[in-house]
Design a protein around this motif. Structure first.
Motif, short mmCIF file in Angstrom:
data_model
loop_
_atom_site.label_atom_id
_atom_site.label_comp_id
_atom_site.label_asym_id
_atom_site.label_seq_id
_atom_site.Cartn_x
_atom_site.Cartn_y
_atom_site.Cartn_z
N LEU A 1 1.69 10.77 -7.28
CA LEU A 1 1.06 9.85 -8.30
C LEU A 1 0.64 10.64 -9.51
O LEU A 1 0.71 11.77 -9.49
CB LEU A 1 -0.21 9.87 -7.34
CG LEU A 1 -0.54 9.15 -6.13
CD1 LEU A 1 -1.80 9.10 -5.58
CD2 LEU A 1 -0.18 7.78 -6.22
N LYS B 1 0.86 -0.88 0.13
CA LYS B 1 0.08 0.11 -0.06
C LYS B 1 0.85 1.28 -0.01
O LYS B 1 2.19 1.06 0.54
CB LYS B 1 -1.03 0.09 1.44
CG LYS B 1 -0.32 0.20 2.56
CD LYS B 1 -1.22 0.30 3.81
CE LYS B 1 -0.78 -0.10 5.02
NZ LYS B 1 -0.43 -1.35 5.28
N LEU B 2 0.47 2.17 -0.49
CA LEU B 2 1.23 3.65 -0.27
C LEU B 2 0.48 4.32 0.75
O LEU B 2 -0.32 4.49 0.77
CB LEU B 2 0.96 4.28 -1.62
CG LEU B 2 1.63 5.64 -1.82
CD1 LEU B 2 3.34 5.45 -1.92
CD2 LEU B 2 1.29 6.47 -3.23
N ILE C 1 0.73 7.78 2.53
CA ILE C 1 0.95 9.23 2.31
C ILE C 1 0.72 9.86 3.94
O ILE C 1 -0.32 9.92 4.43
CB ILE C 1 0.08 9.89 1.53
CG1 ILE C 1 0.23 9.21 0.35
CG2 ILE C 1 0.09 11.28 1.50
CD1 ILE C 1 -0.96 9.31 -0.88
N LEU D 1 -4.54 3.16 -0.75
CA LEU D 1 -3.56 4.41 -0.27
C LEU D 1 -3.92 4.68 1.29
O LEU D 1 -5.28 4.51 1.75
CB LEU D 1 -3.91 5.70 -0.91
CG LEU D 1 -3.39 5.62 -2.57
CD1 LEU D 1 -4.10 6.98 -3.05
CD2 LEU D 1 -2.09 5.51 -2.78
N TRP E 1 -8.72 12.22 -2.23
CA TRP E 1 -8.18 10.90 -3.24
C TRP E 1 -9.17 10.29 -3.56
O TRP E 1 -9.34 9.53 -4.63
CB TRP E 1 -6.83 10.51 -2.63
CG TRP E 1 -5.77 11.50 -2.89
CD1 TRP E 1 -5.15 12.25 -1.82
CD2 TRP E 1 -5.10 11.83 -4.22
NE1 TRP E 1 -4.14 12.94 -2.49
CE2 TRP E 1 -4.14 12.67 -3.90
CE3 TRP E 1 -5.27 11.28 -5.47
CZ2 TRP E 1 -3.25 13.10 -4.97
CZ3 TRP E 1 -4.53 11.84 -6.24
CH2 TRP E 1 -3.53 12.77 -6.06
#
Length: 150
Positions: A101, A6-7, A9, A84, A21
Motif C-alpha cells: 500500500l 478486496k485486498l 493480507i 482490506l 490499518w
C-alpha cells in the motif's frame, strides 16, 4: 464491467492488524457480530470459530476494514467497496512484499503522517528521495509488511 475486489493480507493477528490499518487509513473495522449471532443460534457456527475483540464477536483469525463512505451489508457488516481483509496464517512473513500500500499525505504533511503512523506502531525503514519526483518513506506495519508513506 468493473469487478468488485478486496485486498487480502496474511497476518499473525488479524484483529490487531485490522485495528492498525483502520486507524492508519481512517477506515472502519467491520462488525460481523450480528451475522455471527445468527450463525451461532442456527447451529451453523461453533463457539471455537468465534473470538471477542474490543467487545464484539468476530470470526477467529479474520478481520476486515472498509472505507467509511462505501456501502456495506447491514447484517454481515461486510463492505461492498474499498476493503482490506486480514487473515491469520501459520507461516511467518519470509521476504519482501510483492504488493504494498501507498499511504498519501496532504501537501507538505509527510512528516506529520509518518509521525502519526509511528505512533500507531509502524516503523520507518528508509527515506527515498526522487528529487523533483518527490520523496517518501518506506515503512513497516506492526507485522513487518512494507508500505510507503508519501
Amino acid at each position: 464491467m468493473a469487478l468488485n475486489w478486496k485486498l487480502v493480507i496474511d497476518s499473525t493477528n488479524a484483529a490487531a492488524l485490522a485495528d492498525f490499518w483502520a486507524a492508519a487509513l481512517g477506515y472502519e473495522v467491520e462488525d460481523p457480530s450480528a451475522l455471527i449471532e445468527q450463525l451461532l443460534t442456527a447451529g451453523h457456527l461453533s463457539d471455537e470459530a468465534v473470538v471477542e475483540h474490543r467487545g464484539r464477536k468476530t470470526f477467529r483469525g479474520y478481520a476486515a476494514i472498509r472505507h467509511p463512505e462505501d456501502p456495506f451489508d447491514e447484517t454481515s457488516g461486510v463492505g461492498r467497496g474499498r476493503r482490506l481483509l486480514f487473515q491469520d496464517v501459520p507461516e511467518a512473513k519470509s521476504g519482501k512484499n510483492r504488493l504494498h500500500l501507498d499511504v498519501h499525505s496532504g501537501p507538505g504533511d509527510l512528516a506529520e503522517l509518518v509521525a502519526r503512523l509511528e505512533d500507531l506502531g509502524a516503523t520507518r525503514i528508509r527515506e527515498v528521495d526522487q528529487g523533483p519526483a518527490g520523496r517518501w518513506w518506506v515503512m513497516q506495519d506492526p507485522e513487518g509488511n512494507e508500505f510507503c508513506a508519501a
